[in-house]
Design an enzyme around this catalytic site. Structure first.
Site, PDB file in Angstrom:
ATOM      1  N   ASP A  21      -0.865 -16.625  -4.382  1.00 29.98           N
ATOM      2  CA  ASP A  21      -2.092 -16.954  -3.669  1.00 29.98           C
ATOM      3  C   ASP A  21      -2.265 -18.470  -3.648  1.00 29.98           C
ATOM      4  OD1 ASP A  21      -4.587 -17.089  -2.545  1.00 29.98           O
ATOM      5  OD2 ASP A  21      -5.653 -16.404  -4.343  1.00 29.98           O
ATOM      6  N   ASN A  23      -4.826 -20.075  -1.712  1.00 34.67           N
ATOM      7  CA  ASN A  23      -6.172 -20.546  -1.377  1.00 34.67           C
ATOM      8  C   ASN A  23      -7.271 -19.901  -2.222  1.00 34.67           C
ATOM      9  OD1 ASN A  23      -6.294 -18.005  -0.338  1.00 34.67           O
ATOM     10  ND2 ASN A  23      -6.963 -18.599   1.711  1.00 34.67           N
ATOM     11  N   ASP A  25      -8.218 -16.750  -2.873  1.00 35.54           N
ATOM     12  CA  ASP A  25      -9.001 -15.554  -2.532  1.00 35.54           C
ATOM     13  C   ASP A  25      -8.411 -14.282  -3.138  1.00 35.54           C
ATOM     14  OD1 ASP A  25      -6.778 -15.118  -1.034  1.00 35.54           O
ATOM     15  OD2 ASP A  25      -7.819 -14.856   0.879  1.00 35.54           O
ATOM     16  N   ASP A  29      -0.314 -15.589   0.085  1.00 38.03           N
ATOM     17  CA  ASP A  29      -0.378 -16.139   1.445  1.00 38.03           C
ATOM     18  C   ASP A  29       0.727 -17.168   1.683  1.00 38.03           C
ATOM     19  OD1 ASP A  29      -1.270 -18.419   0.045  1.00 38.03           O
ATOM     20  OD2 ASP A  29      -3.338 -17.720   0.155  1.00 38.03           O
ATOM     21  N   ASP A  98      10.735  -9.236   9.496  1.00 34.96           N
ATOM     22  CA  ASP A  98      10.771  -7.782   9.570  1.00 34.96           C
ATOM     23  C   ASP A  98      10.409  -7.377  10.992  1.00 34.96           C
ATOM     24  OD1 ASP A  98      10.685  -5.022   8.573  1.00 34.96           O
ATOM     25  OD2 ASP A  98      10.286  -5.943   6.627  1.00 34.96           O
ATOM     26  N   ASP A 194      13.131  -2.279  10.611  1.00 34.82           N
ATOM     27  CA  ASP A 194      12.501  -1.184   9.879  1.00 34.82           C
ATOM     28  C   ASP A 194      12.850   0.184  10.479  1.00 34.82           C
ATOM     29  OD1 ASP A 194      10.367  -0.589   7.821  1.00 34.82           O
ATOM     30  OD2 ASP A 194       9.424   0.337   9.556  1.00 34.82           O
ATOM     31  N   GLU A 247      17.447  -0.892   8.558  1.00 32.03           N
ATOM     32  CA  GLU A 247      17.137   0.055   7.488  1.00 32.03           C
ATOM     33  C   GLU A 247      17.501   1.460   7.978  1.00 32.03           C
ATOM     34  OE1 GLU A 247      13.376   1.461   4.691  1.00 32.03           O
ATOM     35  OE2 GLU A 247      13.121   1.209   6.842  1.00 32.03           O
ATOM     36  N   HIS A 319      10.288  -3.293  -1.749  1.00 31.93           N
ATOM     37  CA  HIS A 319       8.875  -2.908  -1.805  1.00 31.93           C
ATOM     38  C   HIS A 319       8.659  -1.400  -1.703  1.00 31.93           C
ATOM     39  CE1 HIS A 319      10.068  -2.866   2.303  1.00 31.93           C
ATOM     40  NE2 HIS A 319       8.958  -2.258   2.648  1.00 31.93           N
ATOM     41  N   ASP A 320       9.725  -0.637  -1.475  1.00 29.94           N
ATOM     42  CA  ASP A 320       9.582   0.810  -1.290  1.00 29.94           C
ATOM     43  C   ASP A 320       9.962   1.630  -2.508  1.00 29.94           C
ATOM     44  OD1 ASP A 320       8.652   0.707   1.303  1.00 29.94           O
ATOM     45  OD2 ASP A 320      10.662   0.677   2.164  1.00 29.94           O
TER      46      ASP A 320
HETATM   47  C1  GLC Z   1      10.129   1.372   5.967  1.00 34.11           C
HETATM   48  C2  GLC Z   1       9.406   0.318   5.179  1.00 34.11           C
HETATM   49  C3  GLC Z   1       8.276   0.961   4.456  1.00 34.11           C
HETATM   50  C4  GLC Z   1       7.334   1.542   5.469  1.00 34.11           C
HETATM   51  C5  GLC Z   1       8.058   2.479   6.416  1.00 34.11           C
HETATM   52  C6  GLC Z   1       7.237   2.735   7.624  1.00 34.11           C
HETATM   53  O1  GLC Z   1      10.704   2.327   5.180  1.00 34.11           O
HETATM   54  O2  GLC Z   1      10.292  -0.337   4.325  1.00 34.11           O
HETATM   55  O3  GLC Z   1       7.589   0.079   3.612  1.00 34.11           O
HETATM   56  O4  GLC Z   1       6.305   2.221   4.824  1.00 34.11           O
HETATM   57  O5  GLC Z   1       9.255   1.929   6.893  1.00 34.11           O
HETATM   58  O6  GLC Z   1       7.122   1.550   8.374  1.00 34.11           O
HETATM   59 CA    CA Z   2      -4.890 -16.192  -0.395  1.00 35.11          CA
END
Ligand code: GLC
Ligand code: CA
Length: 582
Positions: A21, A23, A25, A29, A98, A194, A247, A319-320
């Site tokens: 972060d 700023n 909040d 960012d 992405d 994606d 992906e 992140h998944d």
């Molecule tokens: C991909 C992304 C995931 C998202 C899904 C739908 O698997 O990595 O985070 O929820 O697509 O967009």
């Molecule tokens: Ca921020």
């Protein structure tokens, strides 16, 4: 002109909301990214992949986009993005965006128009039906939701707020190309695409098999026009020197090759999932004990399968998925297993991706209440499955599976809010282990996971064998060791590399170089029987998880290598007396 610069590179994935972060909040960012670009550079990576930073109602944290050519106000402005791009490029870091085009947000202007009426310019931008078919969504029950204005249902393979685009409509494909050009003209270096293998659906959208969630996959995975559409998009990137990594959930090796090879090649790399299901059945929500054999087999399948034909995307976190130490390693032996996991994949053939926090060995969180979780699929799973079990038991499934474990704020220091934000509280819970697990601590500790990543990435870049060498799995049936060798040299390797325009030296008589990687998985000390082909050879320990390699000289490899709880050792063979380079 397209070159294959990405082959020697590695990337750092930023999921911006939890990165830093800038700023005050409580939300990560672009200002925070700008502040930390030098840190990213210091890891030895060559670029960044940004998970979506576009305007989004955040039903799926950025993967539901309401404006493809803007920046989410939480994260900053387009000017700030340009500043990040400029500074990244100055530092020699590429920037990859992405591209989420299977679906938009239901708050995207296209959908707002589309839902109004069955005629009009946006009427066919999405999949509409008078009666839904039997498909399930991945995140929220049935894949169809009723819309009273049109008196029809729309398709959403993910959440209700992620309507699938109708890629059969040429206008939609033109929109995609416009979006691609917008970012490419600004100077970005590629796209992570994606769920790209889902964008072409079978005509008429027929019913699938009566199997939950997966039953209709054959109607949209690698669909009828997928290659045609992807080639159209590929023609756009042909004008730029960039790469595309797609992906491909549940895309097996054979199918992957149809995207990655031949004259119809449409992607440079594929994010495969084979090796991400070694402790579960299809999804982390159906847990199984971790199997090292499955991990070795999955990775080896892709190593052998793409050798000489295509290039791998390498990753063990994003992140998944929950944090990999908590899955495939050991929280108790966090440092040891974190480094071992790094060695297990960074030295394979391919381009490594490192997810924020992975480099300091972050682990899963356990939040007391399901309402503390933010991820749509986590919440849906909790309210849908195992309903007869106790809340505690159901929470255990969440602890094992939640994507939110990978989405907690990055732990920069042991200070307030782990140094992530100056605000009173961060947007999401911070892992309670931040006092020990944070960047500042790891910078100080020569045995930290962080330093290991730096060394490993530098080593990979230095050693041709690790970049281009032939892969061979050793001791395939060993349940405690993942060992492999990489061999580079001789005419064949050198000429292949040149033809791939991958920065080859053109030296066709390069001497053979060989590297041995041994990774120990397990809490009990273990010994690895060195394979015959390596026994008694002169080699140098060039990297290990206990830092014994610093200053190590040539030694004769013993018959057995000893390890404590987890651990990895990497040896480089010294040139043999005879000339093997012919
Ligand atoms: C991909 C992304 C995931 C998202 C899904 C739908 O698997 O990595 O985070 O929820 O697509 O967009
Ligand atoms: Ca921020």
């Amino acid at each position: 002109m397209r070159t294959e610069w990405y082959k020697e590179d590695s990337f750092y994935q930023i999921w911006i909301r939890s990165f830093k972060d800038g700023n005050g909040d409580g939300i990560g960012d672009l200002k925070g990214v700008l502040e930390k670009l030098e840190y990213v550079k210091s890891l030895g990576v060559d670029g960044i992949w940004f998970s979506p930073i576009y305007p989004s109602p955040n039903a799926d944290y950025g993967y539901d986009i309401s404006d493809y050519c803007g920046i989410h106000p939480d994260y900053g402005t387009m000017d700030e993005f340009r500043e990040v791009l400029l500074k990244a490029h100055e530092l020699g870091l590429k920037v990859v965006m992405d591209l989420v085009i299977n679906h938009t947000s239901d708050e995207h202007p296209w959908f707002k128009e589309s839902r109004k009426s069955r005629t009009g310019p946006y009427a066919d931008y999405y999949h509409w039906k008078d009666r839904p078919n039997n498909w399930d969504s991945f995140f929220e029950g049935k894949a169809w939701t009723y819309c009273p204005e049109r008196d029809q249902y729309y398709l959403h393979l993910f959440s209700v707020k992620q309507p699938d685009l109708n890629m059969d409509n040429p206008e939609v494909r033109e929109e995609v190309k416009r979006i691609m050009r917008f970012w490419l003209d600004m100077g970005v270096d590629g796209f992570r695409e994606d769920v790209i293998t889902y964008i072409s659906k079978r005509e008429g959208l027929p019913d699938g098999w009566p199997v939950p969630i997966l039953g209709a996959m054959h109607h949209y995975k690698d669909g009828p026009h997928i290659h045609e559409y992807l080639r159209e998009f590929r023609a756009v990137t042909d004008d730029y020197d960039v790469f595309q990594v797609g992906e491909g959930p549940m895309t097996w090796l054979r199918t992957a090759k149809s995207y990655l090879t031949g004259p119809g090649k449409s992607l440079d790399m594929m994010i495969s999932f084979d090796h991400m299901v070694c402790d579960c059945l299809f999804t982390e929500y159906i847990p199984l004990p971790f199997s090292l054999l499955r991990y070795k087999r999955a990775l080896s399948r892709w190593q052998y399968g793409l050798a000489g034909k295509a290039w791998n995307a390498l990753y063990i976190e994003n992140h998944d998925h929950p944090r990999v130490i908590s899955r495939y390693g050991s929280e108790e032996y966090r440092k040891e297993s974190g480094k071992t996991l790094a060695a297990s994949y960074l030295f394979l053939q391919g381009t490594p991706f490192i997810y924020q926090g992975q480099e300091i060995g972050m682990t899963n969180i356990r939040l007391p209440d399901i309402n503390d979780y933010a991820d749509v699929s986590t919440r849906h799973n909790f309210s849908t499955y195992h309903l007869k079990k106790t809340i505690e038991e159901r929470m255990e499934y969440i602890y094992r599976s939640s994507r939110d474990s990978a989405r907690t704020p990055l732990q920069w220091s042991g200070g307030k809010n782990a140094g992530f934000t100056d605000a009173e509280t961060a947007w999401f819970a911070i892992n309670g282990n931040f006092a020990e697990v944070n960047v500042e601590e790891e910078e100080k500790d020569p045995l930290s996971i962080l330093h290991f990543y730096r060394e490993a990435l530098a080593l990979r870049k230095r050693e041709k064998a690790l970049l281009y060498g032939k892969y061979r799995l050793l001791s395939p049936l060993d349940r405690h060791f993942f060992a492999y060798e990489r061999t580079y040299g001789g005419e064949k390797e050198a000429s292949r590399e040149n033809s791939a325009d991958a920065g080859g030296t053109g030296d066709r008589r390069a001497a053979e170089e060989q590297i041995l990687v041994v990774c120990h998985f397990g809490r009990e000390p273990g010994t690895f029987r060195v394979p015959r082909s390596w026994r008694g050879r002169k080699a140098r320990l060039i990297l290990d998880t206990e830092n014994r390699h610093t200053g190590a000289g040539e030694e004769t490899l013993p018959d057995k290598l000893s390890f404590g709880a987890y651990g990895a050792q990497v040896y480089k063979a010294c040139a043999r007396e005879e000339n093997h380079g012919k």
